[in-house]
Design a protein around this motif. Structure first.
Motif, PDB file in Angstrom:
ATOM      1  N   GLN A   1       0.834  -1.211   0.000  1.00 18.54           N
ATOM      2  CA  GLN A   1       0.000   0.000   0.000  1.00 18.54           C
ATOM      3  C   GLN A   1       0.865   1.255   0.000  1.00 18.54           C
ATOM      4  OE1 GLN A   1      -3.274   0.071  -0.373  1.00 18.54           O
ATOM      5  NE2 GLN A   1      -3.388  -2.138  -0.427  1.00 18.54           N
ATOM      6  N   GLY A   2       1.925   1.251   0.810  1.00 21.12           N
ATOM      7  CA  GLY A   2       2.827   2.404   0.837  1.00 21.12           C
ATOM      8  C   GLY A   2       3.492   2.626  -0.509  1.00 21.12           C
ATOM      9  N   GLY A   3       3.932   1.519  -1.137  1.00 21.22           N
ATOM     10  CA  GLY A   3       4.562   1.620  -2.443  1.00 21.22           C
ATOM     11  C   GLY A   3       3.616   2.161  -3.500  1.00 21.22           C
ATOM     12  N   LEU A   4       2.342   1.760  -3.433  1.00 22.14           N
ATOM     13  CA  LEU A   4       1.342   2.271  -4.367  1.00 22.14           C
ATOM     14  C   LEU A   4       1.140   3.770  -4.187  1.00 22.14           C
ATOM     15  CD1 LEU A   4      -1.264  -0.619  -4.136  1.00 22.14           C
ATOM     16  CD2 LEU A   4      -0.035   0.060  -6.199  1.00 22.14           C
TER      17      LEU A   4
ATOM     18  N   PHE B   1      19.952   0.585   8.721  1.00 24.67           N
ATOM     19  CA  PHE B   1      18.589   1.129   8.705  1.00 24.67           C
ATOM     20  C   PHE B   1      18.097   1.329   7.269  1.00 24.67           C
ATOM     21  CE2 PHE B   1      20.780   5.131   8.093  1.00 24.67           C
ATOM     22  CZ  PHE B   1      19.892   5.902   7.367  1.00 24.67           C
ATOM     23  N   MET B   2      19.005   1.630   6.344  1.00 25.59           N
ATOM     24  CA  MET B   2      18.587   1.831   4.951  1.00 25.59           C
ATOM     25  C   MET B   2      18.273   0.504   4.271  1.00 25.59           C
ATOM     26  SD  MET B   2      21.037   4.924   3.606  1.00 25.59           S
ATOM     27  CE  MET B   2      20.068   5.349   2.177  1.00 25.59           C
ATOM     28  N   THR B   3      19.121  -0.485   4.469  1.00 19.81           N
ATOM     29  CA  THR B   3      18.878  -1.777   3.819  1.00 19.81           C
ATOM     30  C   THR B   3      17.638  -2.449   4.394  1.00 19.81           C
ATOM     31  OG1 THR B   3      20.426  -2.857   5.330  1.00 19.81           O
ATOM     32  CG2 THR B   3      21.287  -2.180   3.204  1.00 19.81           C
ATOM     33  N   GLU B   4      17.392  -2.247   5.677  1.00 19.15           N
ATOM     34  CA  GLU B   4      16.218  -2.859   6.311  1.00 19.15           C
ATOM     35  C   GLU B   4      14.925  -2.351   5.685  1.00 19.15           C
ATOM     36  OE1 GLU B   4      14.119  -3.147  10.709  1.00 19.15           O
ATOM     37  OE2 GLU B   4      16.151  -2.358  10.548  1.00 19.15           O
ATOM     38  N   ILE B   5      14.828  -1.034   5.484  1.00 17.10           N
ATOM     39  CA  ILE B   5      13.628  -0.468   4.869  1.00 17.10           C
ATOM     40  C   ILE B   5      13.582  -0.813   3.386  1.00 17.10           C
ATOM     41  CG2 ILE B   5      12.450   1.696   4.266  1.00 17.10           C
ATOM     42  CD1 ILE B   5      13.576   2.848   6.898  1.00 17.10           C
TER      43      ILE B   5
ATOM     44  N   GLY C   1      12.773  -1.679  -3.861  1.00 18.05           N
ATOM     45  CA  GLY C   1      13.537  -0.781  -3.003  1.00 18.05           C
ATOM     46  C   GLY C   1      12.761   0.462  -2.616  1.00 18.05           C
ATOM     47  N   PHE C   2      13.297   1.175  -1.636  1.00 17.03           N
ATOM     48  CA  PHE C   2      12.646   2.361  -1.090  1.00 17.03           C
ATOM     49  C   PHE C   2      13.490   3.613  -1.301  1.00 17.03           C
ATOM     50  CE2 PHE C   2      11.990   5.325   2.445  1.00 17.03           C
ATOM     51  CZ  PHE C   2      10.640   5.561   2.340  1.00 17.03           C
ATOM     52  N   TRP C   3      14.776   3.529  -0.962  1.00 16.48           N
ATOM     53  CA  TRP C   3      15.653   4.697  -0.989  1.00 16.48           C
ATOM     54  C   TRP C   3      16.188   4.995  -2.383  1.00 16.48           C
ATOM     55  CZ3 TRP C   3      15.908   7.581   3.276  1.00 16.48           C
ATOM     56  CH2 TRP C   3      15.606   6.976   4.508  1.00 16.48           C
ATOM     57  N   ARG C   4      15.974   4.159  -3.342  1.00 26.05           N
ATOM     58  CA  ARG C   4      16.644   4.265  -4.642  1.00 26.05           C
ATOM     59  C   ARG C   4      16.001   5.261  -5.591  1.00 26.05           C
ATOM     60  NH1 ARG C   4      16.857  -2.232  -5.805  1.00 26.05           N
ATOM     61  NH2 ARG C   4      16.796  -2.794  -3.617  1.00 26.05           N
ATOM     62  N   TRP C   5      14.781   5.723  -5.311  1.00 28.10           N
ATOM     63  CA  TRP C   5      14.009   6.427  -6.329  1.00 28.10           C
ATOM     64  C   TRP C   5      13.854   7.905  -6.036  1.00 28.10           C
ATOM     65  CZ3 TRP C   5      14.433   3.021  -9.738  1.00 28.10           C
ATOM     66  CH2 TRP C   5      14.376   1.672  -9.403  1.00 28.10           C
TER      67      TRP C   5
END
Length: 201
Positions: free
Chosen positions: A34-37, A67-71, A78-82
């Motif tokens: 849901q967060g990714g959407l 903390f970055m790899t965990e999220i 991925g989360f931090w890559r975009w």
């Protein structure tokens, strides 16, 4: 009207997920999905990079703090890559609801001030990292080719488009089940509510 609403629609190519990528998305925990959407990172489109995917993987595994790899591992891609301009299609357009495209609803794109933060190993922001010297905003426009301004697309056209999806011959896929007759598979039937309990709500 905000400054970001005056930015003309930026058309960028839409990503089509492969069957393997669809499986990756389907295996995502529901809350992260849901967060990714909402963030538009279910189908991100990376900008060109001098770093290969293997090199990026090595950096994430060997250099990034925990903390970055965990999220990052909780999201399909991925989360931090975009950055904002790499984000994909909004959740409404992915669900064939172009009349409710998030950028139509908000009257403009999601834009940041083209800055990011440098974090220490505990996740605290310690310095601003400026991505481009021209101060151009980094903008997310939903990548769906639907109109983002003017008259809203007809919601009934969405239903017609869904029905136009071809069905394999010899299957019962075009027969819709009576959803009121039984709970969804994997779900449970609602428990009966007596009148005394009903008055509490």
């Amino acid at each position: 009207m905000t400054e970001t609403a005056a930015i003309p629609v930026i058309r960028r190519p839409q990503r089509t997920l492969t069957p393997e990528e669809h499986e990756t998305v389907q295996d995502t925990a529901l809350l992260n999905l849901q967060g990714g959407l909402i963030m538009g990172i279910i189908d991100p489109v990376p900008n060109s990079s001098t770093m290969s995917e293997d090199e990026g993987t090595w950096v994430r595994e060997q250099v990034w703090p925990a903390f970055m790899t965990e999220i990052d591992r909780k999201y399909p891609f991925g989360f931090w890559r975009w950055s904002m301009c790499e984000r994909g299609t909004c959740w409404n357009c992915l669900a064939w609801r172009c009349d409710l495209c998030v950028h139509r609803q908000e009257g403009g794109p999601h834009a940041d001030d083209n800055t990011d933060w440098v974090y220490d190993t505990r996740g605290r922001g310690v310095a601003k990292f400026i991505l481009r010297p021209d101060d151009a905003p980094c903008v997310w426009w939903c990548r769906c080719p639907c109109a983002k301004d003017g008259p809203a697309p007809d919601a009934s056209a969405r239903q017609r488009a869904k029905k136009a999806v071809p069905v394999k011959p010899g299957t019962d896929s075009d027969v819709q089940p009576d959803r009121s007759a039984a709970p969804r598979q994997g779900g449970r039937a609602p428990e009966p509510v007596n009148e005394a309990q009903d008055t509490l709500f």
